[in-house]
Write a protein that holds these residues in place. Sequence first.
Motif, PDB file in Angstrom:
ATOM      1  N   SER A  99     -10.328  -7.168   8.905  1.00  0.00           N
ATOM      2  CA  SER A  99     -10.414  -7.304  10.365  1.00  0.00           C
ATOM      3  C   SER A  99     -11.142  -8.584  10.777  1.00  0.00           C
ATOM      4  O   SER A  99     -12.046  -9.087  10.078  1.00  0.00           O
ATOM      5  N   ARG A 115      -1.450  -8.754   8.964  1.00  0.00           N
ATOM      6  CA  ARG A 115      -2.462  -7.894   8.352  1.00  0.00           C
ATOM      7  C   ARG A 115      -2.306  -6.428   8.758  1.00  0.00           C
ATOM      8  O   ARG A 115      -3.096  -5.588   8.337  1.00  0.00           O
ATOM      9  N   GLU A 148     -13.769  -5.822   7.233  1.00  0.00           N
ATOM     10  CA  GLU A 148     -13.469  -4.473   6.788  1.00  0.00           C
ATOM     11  C   GLU A 148     -12.024  -4.094   7.115  1.00  0.00           C
ATOM     12  O   GLU A 148     -11.414  -4.661   8.018  1.00  0.00           O
ATOM     13  N   ASP A 149     -11.507  -3.110   6.382  1.00  0.00           N
ATOM     14  CA  ASP A 149     -10.195  -2.561   6.674  1.00  0.00           C
ATOM     15  C   ASP A 149     -10.345  -1.395   7.658  1.00  0.00           C
ATOM     16  O   ASP A 149     -11.380  -0.728   7.707  1.00  0.00           O
ATOM     17  N   SER A 175      -8.269   2.043   9.530  1.00  0.00           N
ATOM     18  CA  SER A 175      -7.147   2.968   9.479  1.00  0.00           C
ATOM     19  C   SER A 175      -7.220   3.934  10.646  1.00  0.00           C
ATOM     20  O   SER A 175      -8.289   4.468  10.949  1.00  0.00           O
ATOM     21  N   SER A 193      -5.940  -4.750   7.790  1.00  0.00           N
ATOM     22  CA  SER A 193      -6.730  -5.234   6.669  1.00  0.00           C
ATOM     23  C   SER A 193      -7.549  -6.455   7.081  1.00  0.00           C
ATOM     24  O   SER A 193      -7.137  -7.232   7.942  1.00  0.00           O
ATOM     25  N   ASN A 214      -2.743   0.678   9.592  1.00  0.00           N
ATOM     26  CA  ASN A 214      -3.846   0.053   8.879  1.00  0.00           C
ATOM     27  C   ASN A 214      -3.970  -1.408   9.272  1.00  0.00           C
ATOM     28  O   ASN A 214      -2.954  -2.099   9.431  1.00  0.00           O
TER      29      ASN A 214
END
Lengths: 117, 117
Positions: free
Chosen positions: A79, A60, A17-18, A20, A77, A75
């Motif tokens: 993970s 990332r 998952e990303d 933030s 990206s 952020n």
Amino acid sequence: GQQLNQSPQSMFIQEGEDVSMNCTSSSIFNTWLWYKQDPGEGPVLLIALYKAGELTSNGRLTAQFGITRKDSFLNISASIPSDVGIYFCAGQLQDFYNAGNNRKLIWGLGTSLAVNP
Amino acid sequence: DGGITQSPKYLFRKEGQNVTLSCEQNLNHDAMYWYRQDPGQGLRLIYYSQIVNDFQKGDIAEGYSVSREKKESFPLTVTSAQKNPTAFYLCASKGRTATGLAKNEQFFGPGTRLTVL
């Protein structure tokens, strides 16, 4: 001492998952820094931002210096498990009246990230 | 290798005793910092030094003392006047650009965990 508003306080996500996270302040900053701290270790600098609107990547990781100079986001990206740790933002105030404030960083309380493999 | 070293990694002391934490850097950095970290409270500045033989109090200097006799070294003494000394202590340093301008990025040592019994 002054603190930055860092959110979220903690995150638990699935691998891939990303992520933030962000920091905000009512004051103007001329530098934003993002650090990662592993348990029992010192923080490691991830990204440094020096210009309003600046967008900088480190693998990332991507961070931006807000246009208003009062916020920044980070952020991550896609993970992976080794992203686990505490992420801190830190800022250098733009203070024309108190030179001492220009020698110290203001810190957020951190975002604790857990990644489920 | 260039870097910041802190020793020891773990330190135990009896209540009422003074204890000195070591911080050494071979990065040729002018500025050095001491932070205290407690769970959920982020990093709080104890003392900082911009140059040899000069230092300033941070946000939580009471019960602590420092010296800066050499550029490479910035030892922190936790005195018996510090009411709650058990914490994780972090040392950091900050350098300059090639043209002599101060940079805002701080680099950290591995930390010393002090436990007062």
